[in-house]
Design a protein around this motif. Structure first.
Motif, short mmCIF file in Angstrom:
data_model
loop_
_atom_site.label_atom_id
_atom_site.label_comp_id
_atom_site.label_asym_id
_atom_site.label_seq_id
_atom_site.Cartn_x
_atom_site.Cartn_y
_atom_site.Cartn_z
N SER A 112 -3.66 -12.96 4.95
CA SER A 112 -2.55 -12.51 4.11
C SER A 112 -2.82 -11.09 3.67
O SER A 112 -3.96 -10.73 3.37
N VAL A 113 -1.77 -10.30 3.65
CA VAL A 113 -1.85 -8.93 3.17
C VAL A 113 -0.60 -8.69 2.32
O VAL A 113 0.47 -9.22 2.62
N GLY A 114 -0.77 -7.97 1.23
CA GLY A 114 0.37 -7.72 0.36
C GLY A 114 0.21 -6.42 -0.41
O GLY A 114 -0.88 -5.86 -0.48
N PHE A 115 1.29 -5.96 -0.98
CA PHE A 115 1.27 -4.74 -1.78
C PHE A 115 2.09 -4.94 -3.04
O PHE A 115 2.98 -5.79 -3.10
N HIS A 116 1.77 -4.15 -4.05
CA HIS A 116 2.46 -4.23 -5.34
C HIS A 116 3.74 -3.43 -5.30
O HIS A 116 3.79 -2.36 -4.71
N GLN A 117 4.75 -3.95 -5.97
CA GLN A 117 6.07 -3.32 -6.00
C GLN A 117 6.72 -3.65 -7.33
O GLN A 117 6.52 -4.74 -7.85
N ILE A 118 7.49 -2.75 -7.85
CA ILE A 118 8.33 -3.05 -9.01
C ILE A 118 9.73 -3.29 -8.45
O ILE A 118 10.30 -2.41 -7.79
N ASN A 119 10.28 -4.48 -8.69
CA ASN A 119 11.59 -4.80 -8.12
C ASN A 119 12.72 -4.13 -8.91
O ASN A 119 12.48 -3.43 -9.89
N ALA A 120 13.95 -4.34 -8.46
CA ALA A 120 15.12 -3.69 -9.05
C ALA A 120 15.29 -4.03 -10.54
O ALA A 120 15.86 -3.25 -11.30
N GLU A 121 14.81 -5.20 -10.95
CA GLU A 121 14.91 -5.62 -12.36
C GLU A 121 13.76 -5.09 -13.20
O GLU A 121 13.68 -5.36 -14.40
N GLY A 122 12.82 -4.36 -12.58
CA GLY A 122 11.69 -3.81 -13.30
C GLY A 122 10.50 -4.76 -13.41
O GLY A 122 9.55 -4.48 -14.13
N THR A 123 10.55 -5.87 -12.69
CA THR A 123 9.47 -6.86 -12.73
C THR A 123 8.45 -6.56 -11.65
O THR A 123 8.82 -6.36 -10.50
N PRO A 124 7.16 -6.55 -12.01
CA PRO A 124 6.15 -6.34 -10.97
C PRO A 124 6.03 -7.56 -10.07
O PRO A 124 6.14 -8.70 -10.53
N GLU A 125 5.84 -7.31 -8.80
CA GLU A 125 5.66 -8.40 -7.84
C GLU A 125 4.75 -7.94 -6.72
O GLU A 125 4.47 -6.75 -6.59
N VAL A 126 4.26 -8.89 -5.95
CA VAL A 126 3.51 -8.61 -4.75
C VAL A 126 4.36 -9.09 -3.59
O VAL A 126 4.86 -10.22 -3.60
N ARG A 127 4.53 -8.23 -2.60
CA ARG A 127 5.26 -8.58 -1.38
C ARG A 127 4.25 -8.60 -0.24
O ARG A 127 3.40 -7.72 -0.16
N GLY A 128 4.35 -9.62 0.61
CA GLY A 128 3.32 -9.72 1.62
C GLY A 128 3.72 -10.42 2.89
O GLY A 128 4.86 -10.85 3.06
N MET A 129 2.73 -10.51 3.76
CA MET A 129 2.88 -11.16 5.06
C MET A 129 1.64 -12.01 5.29
O MET A 129 0.53 -11.61 4.92
N THR A 130 1.83 -13.17 5.87
CA THR A 130 0.73 -14.04 6.26
C THR A 130 0.89 -14.32 7.74
O THR A 130 2.00 -14.58 8.21
N HIS A 131 -0.24 -14.26 8.47
CA HIS A 131 -0.16 -14.59 9.89
C HIS A 131 -1.35 -15.43 10.29
O HIS A 131 -2.41 -15.40 9.66
N GLU A 132 -1.15 -16.23 11.33
CA GLU A 132 -2.21 -17.07 11.85
C GLU A 132 -3.18 -16.22 12.66
O GLU A 132 -2.78 -15.31 13.38
N LEU A 133 -4.45 -16.53 12.54
CA LEU A 133 -5.49 -15.90 13.35
C LEU A 133 -5.84 -16.85 14.47
O LEU A 133 -5.94 -18.06 14.26
N PHE A 134 -6.02 -16.32 15.65
CA PHE A 134 -6.33 -17.15 16.79
C PHE A 134 -7.75 -16.87 17.25
O PHE A 134 -8.26 -15.77 17.07
N GLN A 135 -8.36 -17.86 17.90
CA GLN A 135 -9.68 -17.65 18.47
C GLN A 135 -9.57 -16.61 19.57
O GLN A 135 -8.53 -16.48 20.23
N HIS A 136 -10.66 -15.89 19.78
CA HIS A 136 -10.69 -14.86 20.82
C HIS A 136 -10.45 -15.48 22.19
O HIS A 136 -11.03 -16.50 22.52
N VAL A 137 -9.58 -14.88 22.94
CA VAL A 137 -9.31 -15.31 24.31
C VAL A 137 -9.93 -14.27 25.23
O VAL A 137 -9.67 -13.08 25.08
#
Length: 164
Positions: free
Chosen positions: A118-143
């Motif tokens: 998971s990776v994410g970054f901090h952002q202040i949304n349009a309402e002024g509330t702090p949030e973290v927006r992110g992405m999660t991805h599956e890791l695969f074994q080395h092929v």
């Protein structure tokens, strides 16, 4: 500026100008989703509620729905040995407003383990509330050989003949 490129870097790298080569944000998302199983999420820091895209639900093997995810139910999917590390990393990220990077294990419905990042970054949304927006991805074994080609489709009469 954008996120740091690697989990062991803390310096953000300049954002690439995708529009200069005729690409859009939709193109980037399409390529990312073709490259790996990934989902996007955000958490409002005032109430701690997570919101998932459909692919994030898939990664966590949860039933997709609209509305927030309770953090307790989210935590239950994370391997017990990784929960403290993941929570500590997220807490430090919130306190320092640094990019969030974490690799951890999920327990699947079949009781096997799958690794995710998971990776994410901090952002202040349009309402002024702090949030973290992110992405999660599956890791695969080395092929050992990850390169492949998809042959072009051709009519049976156009099949290439083997060379001698």
């Amino acid at each position: 500026m954008s996120l740091a490129w690697r989990f062991d870097e803390s310096v953000a790298q300049p954002m690439q100008d995708l529009h200069a080569i005729g690409m859009s944000e939709t193109d980037v998302t399409t390529l990312i989703e073709a490259f790996l199983v990934c989902g996007f999420w955000r958490v409002a820091l005032d109430d701690g509620l997570f919101y998932f895209t459909e692919h994030t639900f898939k990664i966590f093997e949860m039933e997709p729905h609209t509305g927030p995810i309770n953090f307790t139910s989210l935590l239950q999917a994370i391997h017990p040995d990784d929960q403290t590390m993941m929570l500590d990393t997220f807490q430090v990220s919130m306190e320092t407003r640094q990019t969030y990077h974490c690799i951890y294990r999920l327990i699947t419905k079949k009781k096997s383990v799958k690794w995710v990042r998971s990776v994410g970054f901090h952002q202040i949304n349009a309402e002024g509330t702090p949030e973290v927006r992110g992405m999660t991805h599956e890791l695969f074994q080395h092929v050992s050989s990850a390169a492949f080609m998809v042959p072009p489709k051709c009519a049976p009469s156009e099949d290439p003949k083997p060379t001698e």
